[in-house]
Design a protein around this motif. Structure first.
Motif, short mmCIF file in Angstrom:
data_model
loop_
_atom_site.label_atom_id
_atom_site.label_comp_id
_atom_site.label_asym_id
_atom_site.label_seq_id
_atom_site.Cartn_x
_atom_site.Cartn_y
_atom_site.Cartn_z
N ALA A 154 -0.94 -2.59 -6.11
CA ALA A 154 -0.52 -1.80 -4.95
C ALA A 154 -1.71 -1.49 -4.04
O ALA A 154 -2.78 -2.08 -4.16
CB ALA A 154 0.17 -0.52 -5.42
N TYR A 155 -1.50 -0.52 -3.15
CA TYR A 155 -2.53 -0.08 -2.20
C TYR A 155 -2.58 1.44 -2.24
O TYR A 155 -1.59 2.10 -2.56
CB TYR A 155 -2.19 -0.55 -0.78
CG TYR A 155 -1.91 -2.04 -0.71
CD1 TYR A 155 -2.92 -2.95 -0.43
CD2 TYR A 155 -0.62 -2.53 -0.96
CE1 TYR A 155 -2.66 -4.31 -0.40
CE2 TYR A 155 -0.35 -3.88 -0.94
CZ TYR A 155 -1.38 -4.78 -0.66
OH TYR A 155 -1.12 -6.12 -0.63
N VAL A 186 4.30 -3.11 -1.61
CA VAL A 186 3.80 -3.01 -0.24
C VAL A 186 4.52 -1.87 0.48
O VAL A 186 5.64 -1.50 0.11
CB VAL A 186 3.98 -4.32 0.55
CG1 VAL A 186 3.09 -5.42 -0.01
CG2 VAL A 186 5.44 -4.78 0.52
N ARG A 187 3.85 -1.34 1.49
CA ARG A 187 4.44 -0.26 2.28
C ARG A 187 4.01 -0.43 3.74
O ARG A 187 2.98 -1.07 4.02
CB ARG A 187 3.98 1.11 1.75
CG ARG A 187 4.65 2.31 2.42
CD ARG A 187 4.09 3.63 1.93
NE ARG A 187 4.79 4.75 2.53
CZ ARG A 187 4.46 6.03 2.36
NH1 ARG A 187 3.42 6.34 1.60
NH2 ARG A 187 5.15 6.99 2.95
N THR A 200 7.64 -9.00 -5.10
CA THR A 200 7.14 -8.16 -4.01
C THR A 200 8.17 -7.09 -3.71
O THR A 200 9.33 -7.40 -3.38
CB THR A 200 6.85 -9.00 -2.75
OG1 THR A 200 5.76 -9.90 -3.04
CG2 THR A 200 6.43 -8.10 -1.59
N LEU A 201 7.76 -5.85 -3.82
CA LEU A 201 8.65 -4.70 -3.63
C LEU A 201 8.22 -3.92 -2.40
O LEU A 201 7.07 -3.46 -2.31
CB LEU A 201 8.58 -3.80 -4.88
CG LEU A 201 9.29 -2.45 -4.81
CD1 LEU A 201 10.79 -2.63 -4.65
CD2 LEU A 201 8.99 -1.62 -6.06
N LEU A 202 9.13 -3.77 -1.43
CA LEU A 202 8.86 -2.99 -0.22
C LEU A 202 9.26 -1.54 -0.44
O LEU A 202 10.44 -1.26 -0.73
CB LEU A 202 9.60 -3.60 0.97
CG LEU A 202 9.42 -2.90 2.33
CD1 LEU A 202 7.95 -2.86 2.75
CD2 LEU A 202 10.26 -3.59 3.40
N TYR A 203 8.32 -0.64 -0.33
CA TYR A 203 8.57 0.78 -0.62
C TYR A 203 9.70 1.34 0.23
O TYR A 203 10.52 2.13 -0.25
CB TYR A 203 7.29 1.58 -0.38
CG TYR A 203 7.45 3.07 -0.51
CD1 TYR A 203 7.52 3.68 -1.76
CD2 TYR A 203 7.56 3.89 0.62
CE1 TYR A 203 7.68 5.05 -1.88
CE2 TYR A 203 7.72 5.25 0.52
CZ TYR A 203 7.78 5.83 -0.74
OH TYR A 203 7.95 7.18 -0.86
N GLN A 234 17.43 -4.42 -9.29
CA GLN A 234 16.80 -5.73 -9.12
C GLN A 234 15.42 -5.78 -9.76
O GLN A 234 15.03 -6.76 -10.40
CB GLN A 234 16.71 -6.07 -7.63
CG GLN A 234 18.05 -6.22 -6.94
CD GLN A 234 17.93 -6.32 -5.43
OE1 GLN A 234 16.88 -6.01 -4.85
NE2 GLN A 234 19.00 -6.73 -4.77
N LEU A 235 14.67 -4.69 -9.57
CA LEU A 235 13.32 -4.59 -10.14
C LEU A 235 13.37 -4.65 -11.67
O LEU A 235 12.59 -5.37 -12.30
CB LEU A 235 12.66 -3.29 -9.68
CG LEU A 235 11.27 -2.98 -10.25
CD1 LEU A 235 10.26 -4.03 -9.80
CD2 LEU A 235 10.83 -1.58 -9.80
N TYR A 236 14.28 -3.90 -12.27
CA TYR A 236 14.42 -3.90 -13.72
C TYR A 236 14.80 -5.28 -14.25
O TYR A 236 14.32 -5.72 -15.30
CB TYR A 236 15.49 -2.88 -14.14
CG TYR A 236 15.00 -1.45 -14.26
CD1 TYR A 236 13.85 -1.03 -13.60
CD2 TYR A 236 15.68 -0.53 -15.04
CE1 TYR A 236 13.41 0.28 -13.70
CE2 TYR A 236 15.26 0.78 -15.16
CZ TYR A 236 14.11 1.18 -14.48
OH TYR A 236 13.67 2.47 -14.59
#
Length: 392
Positions: free
Chosen positions: A67-68, A226-227, A273-276, A289-291
């Motif tokens: 992450a960032y 990402v955010r 890739t997960l968009l916050y 979906q993440l799980y």
């Protein structure tokens, strides 16, 4: 007589062998053996009897969240932990080693966009791998003070116990409580070995390095969080974690790194890739979906917990935030996730928003985030930052 000749022959062979050995010592005894530089982040100690590898254990699910700073990574990590009732979580193990800088395959890069080359061949790969491998194998005694300090500072698994015993508060732990240090090591080891999922969250490596680690660590799931960079930089400003460089320079440094990571992750279907902003808007759908990607179970209990964690009243949220401060830096607490995700739009300076948008146009485009045209559009929260309508 025959026996005497046999002994004499044996002594001749022994003398000849000894002479050869002496000659070898004289010729090669002063040669140095070339060794790789020692990793400053990992102590070269032999594990104690209670520390061992995962041999003989069930197959452990390893999750790495890349992450960032100020991207919602603690929030996301808390959600992942609820996908397994026995999850073990390590928060920012590389924090003390490189502070706010990031490890790349080609060296170290910091928020002001300055970089340095590796001190030796494969420095970043080897250093990061040794730390992560020790955590994923529950070998905490192999970790240095700099790494162990993260368990005393952040809301990792075992944090309350470590904080109570003050095990890793300073590097002179041997002089100030040797027994308590090993008590904490044993406690972390026990918690870790009883877990079927081990999660590491870091803001200090890039996707390319993470992907190289995946080839060296079995059963590793990589989540790239990402955010919106405007939200990230506004949050950093409020938290006092931005550098003295201009906002233009800082935003270019962040967004160029984010864009490169996004490109690298997009080329590999084994990186999620997960968009916050999507997580905050539709937590139930996105977490499901993440799980699935991480091979976690989205149970009824997990769904109910998620609802209470992401949709709480403002009054309760403020109370929970106050209580969370007593459990460590960046401790997670229930929020109104969607409202929090867009709160930055109310207070960011219009000029600052314009600077970031100009510097980050490329990453905003690939993430599908709206570029606001003027202050009215920026402040109008009925316009969703994810909404593609009305765009040119």
């Amino acid at each position: 007589m025959t026996g005497g000749k046999g002994i004499f022959k044996y002594l001749k062979v022994l003398t000849f062998t000894s002479m050869l050995f002496l000659l070898y010592i004289l010729c090669f005894g002063n040669l140095e053996v070339k060794r790789e530089p020692r990793n400053p982040a990992v102590r070269s100690t032999t594990p104690r009897s209670y520390v061992s590898t995962n041999n003989g254990r069930h197959r452990v699910r390893k999750i790495l969240v890349v992450a960032y700073q100020r991207s919602g990574s603690t929030f996301t990590s808390e959600i992942l932990q609820h996908g397994d009732t026995t999850a073990f979580f390590s928060m920012e193990p590389l924090w003390q080693t490189y502070r706010t800088c990031q490890r790349h395959v080609n060296g170290i890069c910091c928020p002001n966009n300055t970089c340095r080359s590796p001190l030796y061949h494969k420095e970043e790969i080897n250093n990061t791998l040794s730390v992560f491998r020790a955590i994923y194998s529950c070998n905490f005694e192999a970790l240095s003070y700099e790494v162990l300090k993260s368990f005393a500072t952040f809301a990792s698994t075992g944090h309350e116990y470590v904080k109570k015993l003050k095990c890793f508060n300073n590097e002179h732990w041997k002089e100030q409580g040797f027994s308590s240090y090993y008590d904490c090591i044993e406690n972390l080891t026990r918690l870790c070995k009883s877990s079927s999922t081990i999660i590491i969250k870091t803001i200090r490596i890039d996707i390319r390095l993470a992907n190289m680690l995946r080839t060296l660590l079995d059963n590793l799931y990589i989540v790239h969080l990402v955010r919106d960079p405007r939200a990230i930089l506004h949050s950093r400003t409020k938290a006092g974690t931005i550098t003295r460089d201009s906002m233009d320079k800082q935003s270019k440094a962040l967004c160029s790194m984010m864009y490169k990571n996004f490109e690298d992750a997009s080329q590999d279907e084994d990186i999620y890739t997960l968009l916050y902003e999507q997580l905050a808007l539709k937590p139930q759908k996105v977490v499901k979906q993440l799980y699935k990607f991480c091979d976690l179970n989205f149970t009824t209990n997990a769904s109910e917990w998620l609802q209470s964690f992401t949709n709480i009243s403002w009054e309760s949220m403020l109370q929970q935030r106050f209580l969370a401060k007593h459990h460590g830096v960046f401790s997670p607490y229930p929020k109104r996730s969607f409202e929090v995700s867009r709160k930055w739009r109310k207070t960011i300076f219009v000029k600052v928003n314009e600077i970031i948008q100009n510097s980050c146009n490329a990453i905003l485009g690939v993430l599908g985030l709206r570029v606001f045209k003027g202050v009215k559009e920026l402040r109008n929260l009925s316009i969703n930052v994810l909404d593609a309508m009305d765009r040119e």
